[in-house]
Scaffold this motif. Sequence first.
Motif, short mmCIF file in Angstrom:
data_model
loop_
_atom_site.label_atom_id
_atom_site.label_comp_id
_atom_site.label_asym_id
_atom_site.label_seq_id
_atom_site.Cartn_x
_atom_site.Cartn_y
_atom_site.Cartn_z
N UNK A 115 0.87 -1.18 0.00
CA UNK A 115 0.00 0.00 0.00
C UNK A 115 0.90 1.22 0.00
N UNK A 116 0.66 2.15 -0.92
CA UNK A 116 1.49 3.33 -0.98
C UNK A 116 0.71 4.51 -1.53
N UNK A 117 0.42 5.47 -0.68
CA UNK A 117 -0.21 6.72 -1.13
C UNK A 117 0.91 7.68 -1.48
N UNK A 118 0.88 8.22 -2.70
CA UNK A 118 1.93 9.15 -3.10
C UNK A 118 1.33 10.34 -3.85
N UNK A 119 1.87 11.51 -3.54
CA UNK A 119 1.49 12.74 -4.23
C UNK A 119 2.12 12.74 -5.61
N UNK A 120 1.45 13.41 -6.54
CA UNK A 120 1.93 13.48 -7.92
C UNK A 120 2.28 14.92 -8.28
N UNK A 121 3.20 15.09 -9.22
CA UNK A 121 3.62 16.42 -9.64
C UNK A 121 2.75 16.93 -10.79
N UNK A 122 3.06 18.08 -11.28
CA UNK A 122 2.25 18.77 -12.28
C UNK A 122 2.07 18.02 -13.60
N UNK A 123 2.90 17.03 -13.91
CA UNK A 123 2.75 16.28 -15.14
C UNK A 123 1.53 15.36 -15.15
N UNK A 124 0.91 15.20 -14.00
CA UNK A 124 -0.25 14.31 -13.87
C UNK A 124 -1.52 15.13 -13.70
N UNK A 125 -2.65 14.57 -14.12
CA UNK A 125 -3.93 15.26 -13.95
C UNK A 125 -4.51 15.01 -12.56
N UNK A 126 -4.01 14.02 -11.84
CA UNK A 126 -4.46 13.72 -10.48
C UNK A 126 -3.46 14.34 -9.50
N UNK A 127 -3.87 14.46 -8.23
CA UNK A 127 -2.95 15.00 -7.22
C UNK A 127 -2.31 13.91 -6.37
N UNK A 128 -2.98 12.74 -6.25
CA UNK A 128 -2.40 11.64 -5.47
C UNK A 128 -3.00 10.32 -5.90
N UNK A 129 -2.18 9.28 -5.78
CA UNK A 129 -2.64 7.90 -6.02
C UNK A 129 -2.55 7.13 -4.71
N UNK A 130 -3.59 6.37 -4.43
CA UNK A 130 -3.63 5.44 -3.31
C UNK A 130 -3.38 4.07 -3.93
N UNK A 131 -2.12 3.74 -4.12
CA UNK A 131 -1.75 2.54 -4.86
C UNK A 131 -1.88 1.28 -4.03
N UNK A 132 -2.45 0.25 -4.64
CA UNK A 132 -2.60 -1.07 -4.04
C UNK A 132 -1.79 -2.03 -4.89
N UNK A 133 -0.76 -2.66 -4.29
CA UNK A 133 0.17 -3.48 -5.04
C UNK A 133 -0.06 -4.98 -4.93
N UNK A 134 0.20 -5.66 -6.04
CA UNK A 134 0.08 -7.11 -6.15
C UNK A 134 1.38 -7.61 -6.77
N UNK A 135 1.50 -8.93 -6.94
CA UNK A 135 2.76 -9.48 -7.43
C UNK A 135 2.51 -10.59 -8.46
N UNK A 136 3.44 -10.66 -9.42
CA UNK A 136 3.41 -11.71 -10.45
C UNK A 136 4.84 -12.16 -10.68
N UNK A 137 4.98 -13.28 -11.38
CA UNK A 137 6.31 -13.78 -11.73
C UNK A 137 6.33 -14.09 -13.22
#
Length: 185
Positions: A115-137
């Motif tokens: 789980x990682x909430x991160x702020x985004x800079x001006x190149x993005x249209x959103x201000x933050x993503x609440x990212x939910x991570x999974x894994x593959x091989x």
Amino acid sequence: MRQDGRMPLANQLASLSALPESGSRDAYLQFLKVLGDAALRRHGGPEHVTGSCFVFSPEFDRVLLCFHRKGQFWVQFGGHVEANDASVAGAAQREAREESGISDLVLLSRAIVDLDRHDLHAGFSCTAHWDVGFVAAADPDVEIAVSDESEDVRWFPINELPVQVPPRFCVRLERARRTAMALIG
């Protein structure tokens, strides 16, 4: 998926609730409870949930990363939840397939590994993503391709990551790796 095109919020709340108690988990649960279904949609507000996928070699000694065009850093695959995604895990898998070129890539588990909430800079249209991570091989010899969202896709040894990674990325990667190894262990 519901008839109105919105993802069932209850599924994501249940997945998060299954995680051990932590400040991050609790913040995500609160965010979802306050915003409701809008939290799962790209246009639901300036902050929303995204799904990502860490792709490891079967031995977990290498990781496949993309050089993100907007962010200008190496990172795991991921992006917004789309209307046809049945879950955030499904969005993470779809994004990893699209961005890596590995069409048959499958998640090792639907369990959340990051789980990682991160702020985004001006190149993005959103201000933050609440990212939910999974894994593959995937086999490092599998054919990979660069998508429109990236400048490059490349395998890296776990102990030789590129310098251009987001803050906290190395900690997140190691946590995802340990969790994935325990899932298949």
